[in-house]
Design a protein around this motif. Structure first.
Motif, PDB file in Angstrom:
ATOM      1  N   LEU A 145     -76.044  42.488  33.154  1.00 23.55           N
ATOM      2  CA  LEU A 145     -77.043  43.072  34.879  1.00 23.55           C
ATOM      3  C   LEU A 145     -78.778  42.746  34.426  1.00 23.55           C
ATOM      4  O   LEU A 145     -79.089  42.657  35.273  1.00 23.55           O
ATOM      5  CB  LEU A 145     -76.267  43.986  34.581  1.00 23.55           C
TER       6      LEU A 145
ATOM      7  N   LEU B  78     -81.000  41.408  37.022  1.00 27.18           N
ATOM      8  CA  LEU B  78     -82.335  41.698  37.558  1.00 27.18           C
ATOM      9  C   LEU B  78     -83.971  41.170  37.806  1.00 27.18           C
ATOM     10  O   LEU B  78     -84.204  40.944  38.631  1.00 27.18           O
ATOM     11  CB  LEU B  78     -82.234  43.610  37.310  1.00 27.18           C
TER      12      LEU B  78
ATOM     13  N   HIS C  76     -69.967  45.987  40.449  1.00 24.37           N
ATOM     14  CA  HIS C  76     -71.372  47.089  40.284  1.00 24.37           C
ATOM     15  C   HIS C  76     -72.401  47.333  40.941  1.00 24.37           C
ATOM     16  O   HIS C  76     -72.618  46.144  41.981  1.00 24.37           O
ATOM     17  CB  HIS C  76     -71.970  46.168  38.747  1.00 24.37           C
TER      18      HIS C  76
ATOM     19  N   VAL D  84     -75.364  46.895  41.119  1.00 23.85           N
ATOM     20  CA  VAL D  84     -76.957  46.077  40.418  1.00 23.85           C
ATOM     21  C   VAL D  84     -75.993  44.607  41.496  1.00 23.85           C
ATOM     22  O   VAL D  84     -77.038  43.882  42.361  1.00 23.85           O
ATOM     23  CB  VAL D  84     -76.301  45.193  39.161  1.00 23.85           C
TER      24      VAL D  84
ATOM     25  N   GLN E 147     -88.225  47.155  42.195  1.00 24.88           N
ATOM     26  CA  GLN E 147     -86.937  47.083  42.490  1.00 24.88           C
ATOM     27  C   GLN E 147     -86.439  46.516  40.988  1.00 24.88           C
ATOM     28  O   GLN E 147     -85.242  47.439  40.979  1.00 24.88           O
ATOM     29  CB  GLN E 147     -86.863  47.057  43.451  1.00 24.88           C
ATOM     30  N   ALA E 148     -86.584  46.210  40.938  1.00 20.05           N
ATOM     31  CA  ALA E 148     -85.932  45.054  39.779  1.00 20.05           C
ATOM     32  C   ALA E 148     -85.578  45.750  38.125  1.00 20.05           C
ATOM     33  O   ALA E 148     -84.566  46.612  37.960  1.00 20.05           O
ATOM     34  CB  ALA E 148     -86.576  43.908  39.579  1.00 20.05           C
ATOM     35  N   ILE E 149     -87.085  47.347  38.065  1.00 21.67           N
ATOM     36  CA  ILE E 149     -87.298  47.103  36.535  1.00 21.67           C
ATOM     37  C   ILE E 149     -86.632  49.199  37.107  1.00 21.67           C
ATOM     38  O   ILE E 149     -85.174  49.564  36.343  1.00 21.67           O
ATOM     39  CB  ILE E 149     -88.705  47.899  36.392  1.00 21.67           C
TER      40      ILE E 149
ATOM     41  N   LEU F  94     -84.058  49.664  39.438  1.00 21.45           N
ATOM     42  CA  LEU F  94     -82.468  49.288  39.197  1.00 21.45           C
ATOM     43  C   LEU F  94     -81.911  49.268  37.904  1.00 21.45           C
ATOM     44  O   LEU F  94     -80.982  49.749  37.350  1.00 21.45           O
ATOM     45  CB  LEU F  94     -81.767  47.860  39.483  1.00 21.45           C
ATOM     46  N   VAL F  95     -82.395  48.967  36.723  1.00 18.30           N
ATOM     47  CA  VAL F  95     -82.326  48.336  35.068  1.00 18.30           C
ATOM     48  C   VAL F  95     -82.106  49.777  35.018  1.00 18.30           C
ATOM     49  O   VAL F  95     -81.233  49.570  34.302  1.00 18.30           O
ATOM     50  CB  VAL F  95     -83.757  47.476  34.590  1.00 18.30           C
TER      51      VAL F  95
ATOM     52  N   GLU G 254     -79.465  52.969  36.972  1.00 20.34           N
ATOM     53  CA  GLU G 254     -77.980  51.594  37.729  1.00 20.34           C
ATOM     54  C   GLU G 254     -77.973  51.508  36.663  1.00 20.34           C
ATOM     55  O   GLU G 254     -76.273  50.742  36.931  1.00 20.34           O
ATOM     56  CB  GLU G 254     -78.225  50.704  39.352  1.00 20.34           C
ATOM     57  N   VAL G 255     -78.366  50.907  35.700  1.00 20.99           N
ATOM     58  CA  VAL G 255     -77.776  50.407  34.371  1.00 20.99           C
ATOM     59  C   VAL G 255     -77.649  50.680  32.236  1.00 20.99           C
ATOM     60  O   VAL G 255     -76.571  50.816  32.551  1.00 20.99           O
ATOM     61  CB  VAL G 255     -78.288  48.624  34.312  1.00 20.99           C
ATOM     62  N   ARG G 256     -78.669  51.298  32.768  1.00 19.43           N
ATOM     63  CA  ARG G 256     -79.223  52.131  31.327  1.00 19.43           C
ATOM     64  C   ARG G 256     -79.075  53.440  31.924  1.00 19.43           C
ATOM     65  O   ARG G 256     -78.323  53.994  30.574  1.00 19.43           O
ATOM     66  CB  ARG G 256     -80.589  51.617  30.670  1.00 19.43           C
TER      67      ARG G 256
ATOM     68  N   ASP H  35     -71.662  47.728  31.104  1.00 21.34           N
ATOM     69  CA  ASP H  35     -71.251  47.990  32.650  1.00 21.34           C
ATOM     70  C   ASP H  35     -70.528  48.301  33.070  1.00 21.34           C
ATOM     71  O   ASP H  35     -70.629  48.714  34.214  1.00 21.34           O
ATOM     72  CB  ASP H  35     -70.747  46.052  32.892  1.00 21.34           C
ATOM     73  N   ARG H  36     -70.714  49.949  32.366  1.00 22.89           N
ATOM     74  CA  ARG H  36     -70.945  51.373  33.598  1.00 22.89           C
ATOM     75  C   ARG H  36     -71.230  51.520  34.296  1.00 22.89           C
ATOM     76  O   ARG H  36     -72.501  51.494  34.295  1.00 22.89           O
ATOM     77  CB  ARG H  36     -70.047  52.223  32.598  1.00 22.89           C
ATOM     78  N   SER H  37     -71.055  52.153  35.058  1.00 17.79           N
ATOM     79  CA  SER H  37     -72.044  52.288  36.851  1.00 17.79           C
ATOM     80  C   SER H  37     -71.825  53.468  36.489  1.00 17.79           C
ATOM     81  O   SER H  37     -71.281  55.015  36.364  1.00 17.79           O
ATOM     82  CB  SER H  37     -71.530  51.080  37.757  1.00 17.79           C
TER      83      SER H  37
ATOM     84  N   THR I 188     -70.451  54.646  39.345  1.00 14.76           N
ATOM     85  CA  THR I 188     -69.614  55.391  39.930  1.00 14.76           C
ATOM     86  C   THR I 188     -68.657  55.846  38.622  1.00 14.76           C
ATOM     87  O   THR I 188     -68.073  56.421  39.207  1.00 14.76           O
ATOM     88  CB  THR I 188     -69.229  53.984  40.501  1.00 14.76           C
TER      89      THR I 188
END
Lengths: 299, 352
Positions: A224, A228, A254, A256, B66-68, B70-71, B74-76, B206-208, B210
């Protein structure tokens, strides 16, 4: 292989097509050997196909009466475009035993699937041709020709190829315009790289796939984070409506992916159109090409 | 007890150098390690963020880059926090189970609690129940863990013998694992069969957020419940009769322990699959620093489990980037040799 904006079959058939032709010749010789006559003269009447791609090419070339069985996937609407036509024809799960009692006079198989059955059928002396998965339009033509010759429908195969070629020609980009990036995104977060049918379709409709940009081939998982950091102009979602639930499809939920889907253009292509290279694949090209034109106009 | 003597020696030696007790020292080291590993967990990833990008991203608002953003968020971040919480849940459960059963082999993975939770989560997810009602996943994971922990307790707990505990644990574990595989094999979705690995091995890929929102309340309540039992478990370490005379309500202790473990392990497993050996290794490594008090061991194991889990998750991401190893592979890779050492040590003790 050279990849010009204009699609030229003859000029582009180099080593690749030569090999295919050689293979074709060998399979014809093989058939002469087992049947005692040239395949073109005697048309096989009990054909069995073990691969969902050969299933569809076969259905386009011969009437249902001549098909003894198709693969069980042929009637799966998620994978096979011609699932309706296939549902009227018997099917097999591809076990050697079942294929043997069907008494086929010709077996069509893929080069990667049902290997155990294929090897056993070869040893039992059944007439068998193996068709490689298509990775571009040239491959599709080669495969149609190959199946056409094997089933004794060379003329029909040629007509099919010509018709497909004309349709492709109609959609190809006119100039050199590959300014838009696209990322194909599938279940489990997989993407496809260079030299895959989807990459070819994207290229011939004017997009550059991430695999082509980063020079990787085949199918691979894309994180992901990578998605991004390389935000594309077009996200191609290969979402198939599977029965039942699996974590594999959770990736589409997800935050993202949802965020990217909200903020960029997305398009979804039915997997059935791109799993197999058949004349139906041109429909995917048409859809992508229309999208490309719309996006260029908007710019 | 041998363990206590060792601790005293340790304590005496350390007292010369540090003004802190061995327990306090261990706790501060673990806290520091947790923070460092959290930072690394946020730093590692295919997006190759630099330290300054990470810090800027953490402090800035969504609109700057925004990309960073979100990384990181929302991802890490969900991944880091989940590793922290799940490690804490497994560590605390392992320490509490070992203290209560007075059995060094008690561990949520080994006695089948994780497999039970996995089965519960699998049933909720693949039946489509979780698509209708999101809380179905943690709730049915908790239910699965509850059933498993009760089964093992009634089969083996009362006799307090390592043999019956392990035998019933193996049985529950194998049965739940088999039912999980069966349920996944019967799914009409072609991907389900490959997901057996996720549910039996665990992963945080890929856990979010949520997943974090779904699991964290239950994990926190479960951990708090376990942690609150520390004093009672201290009493239990002197034997049931002594504990009873000290005013420990055994029935209440038992109920709360079972609930705490089911809540924390059940919710943890339902979002990350069954992860083994964390609950075994963390308490064993930290026991010498606990002075033989289960209450201190639980506190230490909360952070020990978190450190182990964060380190394992960082390792998984660095060792095989692209196609991540499952977390359970790594925890077992470290945990299994540890288990063997434990067996050798026990043999030596039996021989002497």
């Amino acid at each position: 292989m050279k990849e010009g904006g204009v699609y030229k079959y003859i000029s582009e058939c180099s080593l690749h097509s030569l090999l295919a032709a050689l293979f074709l010749l060998m399979s014809i010789l093989f058939m002469c050997n087992s049947n005692g006559v040239l395949a073109g003269e005697k048309k096989p009447k009990r054909i069995v196909s073990l691969n969902v791609c050969t299933d569809q090419i076969l259905m386009l070339l011969v009437p249902p009466e001549r098909i003894a069985a198709l693969s069980y996937l042929a009637r799966n609407s998620g994978i096979s475009v011609m699932h309706k036509e296939a549902s009227a024809i018997p099917f097999t799960y591809g076990s050697a035993e079942h294929v043997f009692i069907l008494k086929p006079d010709l077996v069509l198989a893929g080069t990667y699937t049902t290997r155990a059955t294929v090897n056993l059928l070869k040893r039992l002396g059944r007439t068998l041709i193996e068709v490689a998965p298509a990775r571009n339009f040239e491959d599709i033509e080669t495969n149609i020709k190959m199946v056409g010759t094997a089933v004794g429908e060379t003329k029909k195969a040629e007509a099919l190829i010509n018709e497909m070629r004309a349709r492709i020609q109609h959609y190809l980009p006119k100039g050199n315009e590959h300014k838009l990036d696209a990322i194909p995104f599938y279940s489990n977060g997989y993407t496809v790289g260079k030299n895959t049918l989807v990459d070819q379709l994207l290229y011939h409709s004017g997009f550059t796939s991430l695999g082509r940009k980063k020079q990787f081939t085949g199918t691979r998982k894309i994180s992901l984070e990578t998605l991004l950091m390389n935000k594309p102009d077009l996200l191609l979602i290969g979402k198939r409506d599977f029965k039942g639930h699996a974590l594999a499809q959770e990736v589409f939920k997800h935050p993202v992916v949802k965020n990217i889907a909200r903020t960029t253009k997305t398009i979804s292509l039915a997997d059935a159109l791109t799993v197999c290279g058949t004349p139906h694949t041109v429909r995917a090209l048409k859809k992508l090409r229309n999208m490309h034109e719309k996006m260029m106009e908007a710019q | 007890m041998i363990v206590r003597n060792e601790t005293h020696n340790y304590h005496n030696k350390l007292a010369f150098v540090f003004p802190l007790s061995a327990y306090q020292l261990a706790l501060s080291v673990l806290l520091t390690l947790t923070l460092i590993l959290c930072f690394f967990s946020l730093l590692i990833g295919p997006a190759d963020l630099t330290v300054s990008q990470l810090i800027q991203g953490l402090l800035s608002s969504k609109d700057v880059n925004q990309a960073i953003w979100l990384v990181i968020y929302e991802v890490r971040l969900p991944r880091t926090l989940l590793a922290l919480l799940i490690g804490a849940a497994l560590g605390a459960s392992g320490a509490a189970l070992q203290g209560y059963l007075r059995n060094p082999l008690a561990e949520p993975g080994l006695i089948g609690v994780s497999s039970g939770a996995s089965l519960g989560a699998v049933l909720a997810f693949y039946s489509g129940l979780s698509a209708l009602y999101a809380l179905a996943i943690p709730l049915s994971g908790i239910a699965g863990a509850f059933v498993a922990v009760l089964t093992v307790y009634f089969l083996a707990g009362k006799h307090n013998s390592p043999l019956t505990l392990i035998l019933s644990g193996v049985a529950v574990s194998a049965f739940a694992g088999a039912l999980t595989s069966l349920a996944l094999s019967m799914s009409s979705n072609p991907f389900a069969i490959m997901e057996i690995v996720f549910w039996l091995m665990g992963s945080l890929a890929d856990r979010s957020l949520t997943h974090l929102y779904l699991a964290s309340p239950f994990i926190l309540i479960g951990c708090a419940l376990i942690w609150s039992l520390g004093r009672d478990l201290d009493g239990m370490s002197l034997g049931e009769d002594v504990a009873h005379s000290l005013g420990v309500d055994l029935k209440r202790l038992q109920t709360r322990l079972v609930c705490g473990i089911a809540l924390s392990v059940g919710a943890a497993t339902s979002v990350a699959g069954a992860i083994g050996f964390v609950g075994l290794v963390a308490p064993h490594v930290l026991r010498p620093f606990s002075g033989g008090h289960p209450s201190k061991l639980i506190t230490l194991s909360v952070f020990g489990g978190a450190v182990f889990m964060l380190a394992a998750d960082c390792a998984v991401r660095t060792l095989t980037p692209g196609h991540e190893l499952k977390l359970g592979v790594l925890t077992s890779l470290i945990g299994a040799p540890f288990f063997l050492i434990l067996v050798l040590k026990m043999r030596r003790e039996l021989a002497s």
